[in-house]
Design an enzyme around this catalytic site. Structure first.
Site, mmCIF file in Angstrom:
data_model
loop_
_atom_site.group_PDB
_atom_site.id
_atom_site.type_symbol
_atom_site.label_atom_id
_atom_site.label_comp_id
_atom_site.label_asym_id
_atom_site.label_seq_id
_atom_site.Cartn_x
_atom_site.Cartn_y
_atom_site.Cartn_z
ATOM 1 N N HIS A 116 5.246 -11.888 2.164
ATOM 2 C CA HIS A 116 5.167 -11.998 0.707
ATOM 3 C C HIS A 116 6.525 -11.614 0.120
ATOM 4 O O HIS A 116 7.303 -10.869 0.734
ATOM 5 C CB HIS A 116 4.099 -11.063 0.155
ATOM 6 C CG HIS A 116 2.699 -11.498 0.453
ATOM 7 N ND1 HIS A 116 1.626 -11.034 -0.262
ATOM 8 C CD2 HIS A 116 2.195 -12.348 1.383
ATOM 9 C CE1 HIS A 116 0.525 -11.577 0.204
ATOM 10 N NE2 HIS A 116 0.841 -12.379 1.214
ATOM 11 N N GLU B 143 7.370 -9.560 -2.213
ATOM 12 C CA GLU B 143 7.575 -8.117 -2.387
ATOM 13 C C GLU B 143 7.976 -7.449 -1.073
ATOM 14 O O GLU B 143 8.904 -6.631 -1.038
ATOM 15 C CB GLU B 143 6.292 -7.429 -2.898
ATOM 16 C CG GLU B 143 5.792 -7.948 -4.215
ATOM 17 C CD GLU B 143 4.714 -9.015 -4.081
ATOM 18 O OE1 GLU B 143 3.765 -8.977 -4.886
ATOM 19 O OE2 GLU B 143 4.820 -9.892 -3.192
ATOM 20 N N CYS C 101 -0.731 -7.937 -4.433
ATOM 21 C CA CYS C 101 -1.993 -7.813 -3.710
ATOM 22 C C CYS C 101 -2.078 -6.396 -3.127
ATOM 23 O O CYS C 101 -1.141 -5.603 -3.240
ATOM 24 C CB CYS C 101 -2.060 -8.855 -2.595
ATOM 25 S SG CYS C 101 -0.885 -8.571 -1.253
ATOM 26 N N CYS D 213 0.773 -5.584 -0.617
ATOM 27 C CA CYS D 213 2.055 -5.341 -1.274
ATOM 28 C C CYS D 213 2.031 -4.049 -2.089
ATOM 29 O O CYS D 213 3.020 -3.318 -2.128
ATOM 30 C CB CYS D 213 2.440 -6.536 -2.132
ATOM 31 S SG CYS D 213 2.832 -7.994 -1.121
#
Length: 148
Positions: free
Chosen positions: A51, A53, A81, A84
């Protein structure tokens, strides 16, 4: 809050969309200096943890030679999410700024509200709605194109 930094995160999200990735972008700054910027790369790398992040946290950590980033702020185009949010907490990010809320997968103001849990060791200050319309439009357009 710095809208210019969120605009850079939005550009990372656009680049992710061009690669066929869900358009999410992230930027980490310290004292106004950009340390890292990234977009989603889960499909490209065949890695569910890739992801935006996480990629930005990894890049900033390598650059600073530190596992924790307590003087850093993270700008991301979509509400993080749970995975993260945990990484943000473990990295000790100081402030989190995000654009669009994620009603289905978000974990900051939606879902598990990770930073509000008693088991969360570090909760950053967080602010939502920065560049929200632009971030939401990118996501909406991306998924509309996928459904054609």
């Amino acid at each position: 809050m710095n809208r210019r930094i969120m605009d850079i995160a939005l550009e990372e999200a656009r680049l992710a969309a061009e690669r066929g990735e869900v358009p999410v972008g992230a930027v980490i700054v310290r004292d106004g200096d950009i340390l890292a910027k990234a977009g989603n790369r889960t499909r490209e790398l065949c890695d569910v943890t890739a992801h935006a992040e996480i990629a930005a946290i990894r890049e900033a950590s390598v650059r600073l030679k530190a596992e924790r980033l307590p003087e850093c702020d993270l700008y991301v185009t979509l509400e993080p999410c749970a995975m993260c949010a945990a990484a943000i907490s473990f990295a000790r990010i100081r402030r989190l700024y995000f654009g669009a809320e994620d009603i289905k997968g978000g974990a900051v103001v939606n879902g598990p509200r990770f930073f509000s849990q008693p088991t969360c060791h570090h909760a950053p200050e967080f602010y939502s709605g920065i560049g929200e319309k632009d971030a939401a439009l990118l996501l909406t357009h991306f998924f509309q194109q996928k459904r054609l």
